[in-house]
Motif scaffolding. Sequence first.
Motif, short mmCIF file in Angstrom:
data_model
loop_
_atom_site.label_atom_id
_atom_site.label_comp_id
_atom_site.label_asym_id
_atom_site.label_seq_id
_atom_site.Cartn_x
_atom_site.Cartn_y
_atom_site.Cartn_z
N GLY A 27 0.82 -1.20 0.00
CA GLY A 27 0.00 0.00 0.00
C GLY A 27 0.86 1.25 0.00
O GLY A 27 2.06 1.19 0.28
N PRO A 28 0.26 2.40 -0.32
CA PRO A 28 1.03 3.65 -0.40
C PRO A 28 1.70 4.00 0.92
O PRO A 28 1.10 3.86 1.99
CB PRO A 28 -0.03 4.70 -0.79
CG PRO A 28 -1.33 4.09 -0.42
CD PRO A 28 -1.17 2.62 -0.61
N TYR A 40 -5.27 8.28 0.30
CA TYR A 40 -6.27 8.13 -0.77
C TYR A 40 -5.83 8.92 -2.00
O TYR A 40 -5.15 9.95 -1.88
CB TYR A 40 -7.65 8.59 -0.30
CG TYR A 40 -7.70 10.01 0.21
CD1 TYR A 40 -8.03 11.07 -0.65
CD2 TYR A 40 -7.46 10.30 1.56
CE1 TYR A 40 -8.08 12.38 -0.17
CE2 TYR A 40 -7.52 11.60 2.03
CZ TYR A 40 -7.83 12.63 1.16
OH TYR A 40 -7.89 13.93 1.62
N PRO A 41 -6.17 8.44 -3.19
CA PRO A 41 -5.72 9.11 -4.42
C PRO A 41 -6.49 10.41 -4.66
O PRO A 41 -7.68 10.53 -4.34
CB PRO A 41 -6.02 8.09 -5.50
CG PRO A 41 -7.14 7.26 -4.95
CD PRO A 41 -6.93 7.21 -3.47
N LEU A 42 -5.79 11.39 -5.22
CA LEU A 42 -6.40 12.64 -5.64
C LEU A 42 -6.51 12.61 -7.17
O LEU A 42 -5.50 12.57 -7.87
CB LEU A 42 -5.55 13.83 -5.19
CG LEU A 42 -5.36 14.00 -3.68
CD1 LEU A 42 -4.44 15.16 -3.38
CD2 LEU A 42 -6.71 14.19 -2.98
N VAL A 43 -7.73 12.58 -7.66
CA VAL A 43 -7.96 12.42 -9.09
C VAL A 43 -8.37 13.76 -9.71
O VAL A 43 -9.11 14.54 -9.10
CB VAL A 43 -9.07 11.37 -9.35
CG1 VAL A 43 -9.29 11.18 -10.85
CG2 VAL A 43 -8.71 10.05 -8.68
N GLY A 44 -7.85 14.02 -10.90
CA GLY A 44 -8.25 15.22 -11.64
C GLY A 44 -7.51 16.48 -11.25
O GLY A 44 -7.85 17.57 -11.73
N CYS A 65 -2.20 11.86 2.43
CA CYS A 65 -2.14 11.05 3.64
C CYS A 65 -3.26 11.44 4.60
O CYS A 65 -3.48 12.63 4.87
CB CYS A 65 -0.78 11.21 4.31
SG CYS A 65 -0.61 10.26 5.84
N ARG A 66 -3.96 10.45 5.14
CA ARG A 66 -5.03 10.73 6.10
C ARG A 66 -4.47 11.15 7.46
O ARG A 66 -5.16 11.78 8.25
CB ARG A 66 -5.89 9.48 6.28
CG ARG A 66 -6.76 9.14 5.08
CD ARG A 66 -7.73 8.01 5.42
NE ARG A 66 -8.65 7.76 4.32
CZ ARG A 66 -8.44 6.88 3.35
NH1 ARG A 66 -7.29 6.19 3.34
NH2 ARG A 66 -9.32 6.71 2.37
#
Length: 322
Positions: A27-28, A40-44, A65-66
């Motif tokens: 995992g990341p 979690y990924p940041l899309v766009g 990062c959370r």
Amino acid sequence: MSVLSAPYMHDEAAAFAHVESILWADGPVCPHCGVIDSAYPLVGVRTKPSKKNPEGKERHGLWKCRECRKQFTVRKGTIFEESHLPLHLWLQAIHLMVSSKKGISSHQLHRVLGITYKSTWFLTHRIRECMRDGALAPFGSNGGAVEVDETFIGKEPGVTKAKNARGGSHKMKVLTLVDRDTKRAKSIVVDDLKKSTLIPILQENIAKEAFVLTDEARQYQGIGAGRVFDAHDWVNHSADEYVRPGHPEVHTNTVEGFYSIFKRGMKGVYQHCGKQHLHRYAAEFDFRYNNRVANGIEDAERGAIALRGAASKRLTYARPNL
């Protein structure tokens, strides 16, 4: 299908996914706080508009990062950090370097990749850095045979060749060990071939119980029978002896074979190398030798092994010789 036809060799999103699958197997990993698999990924997300990209460029592989709430990509803390080159070009360069038996020059790479020579020169040095192996396991464990030899290449900085001089005192010197059991090599750049210089290096890298095999050079005499190593034998190259009669295991032909590839690459492909960079070129040839087909490793797997070595290694253009 050709490895160079794989999606991650041409598509930036696929390139990030490929590198993440190798470097982030669990995992990341946040490079800021070290937390694993809590991002979690940041899309766009896009960069700021510019003349070249009025709508900005999409930021592939961006995570948040959370825990610490900071953004990062898989490039952070690796040889790819702060590089403006697309990641898929990095993967193409890595594949070409690990699959070229005698290496590939920066001039040829800059023509193939379509980037400047200056960028390619730095890129190749960063790739060589991830090929460097920091393994501490000594050669010749359990009494295995280890061949030891040295070679000369290029010119030692600041040393002028004396008139009618013989030998390699004016050249750079590389010491190489080859473990016959593991089929692995390790090369070390040395300043001289004195016994006081070489013996500590051999003791650091070879197990005491090893069977050490050398040529007749004086610096290796008297290192067996428990003095430095449990066993030592040699062949007399000056008398045209390359395998001890009646003792076919006594030879240094394996390490000589390694040097045949090393010197063809250094002279025929790279042609010139400053001493401050020689250790990294040596690491490149060690890497391909240690991860060759004879050891059950094909080109694609060799590229993945090189990628695993990309983490926690960082070079800057101003200090590429660290």
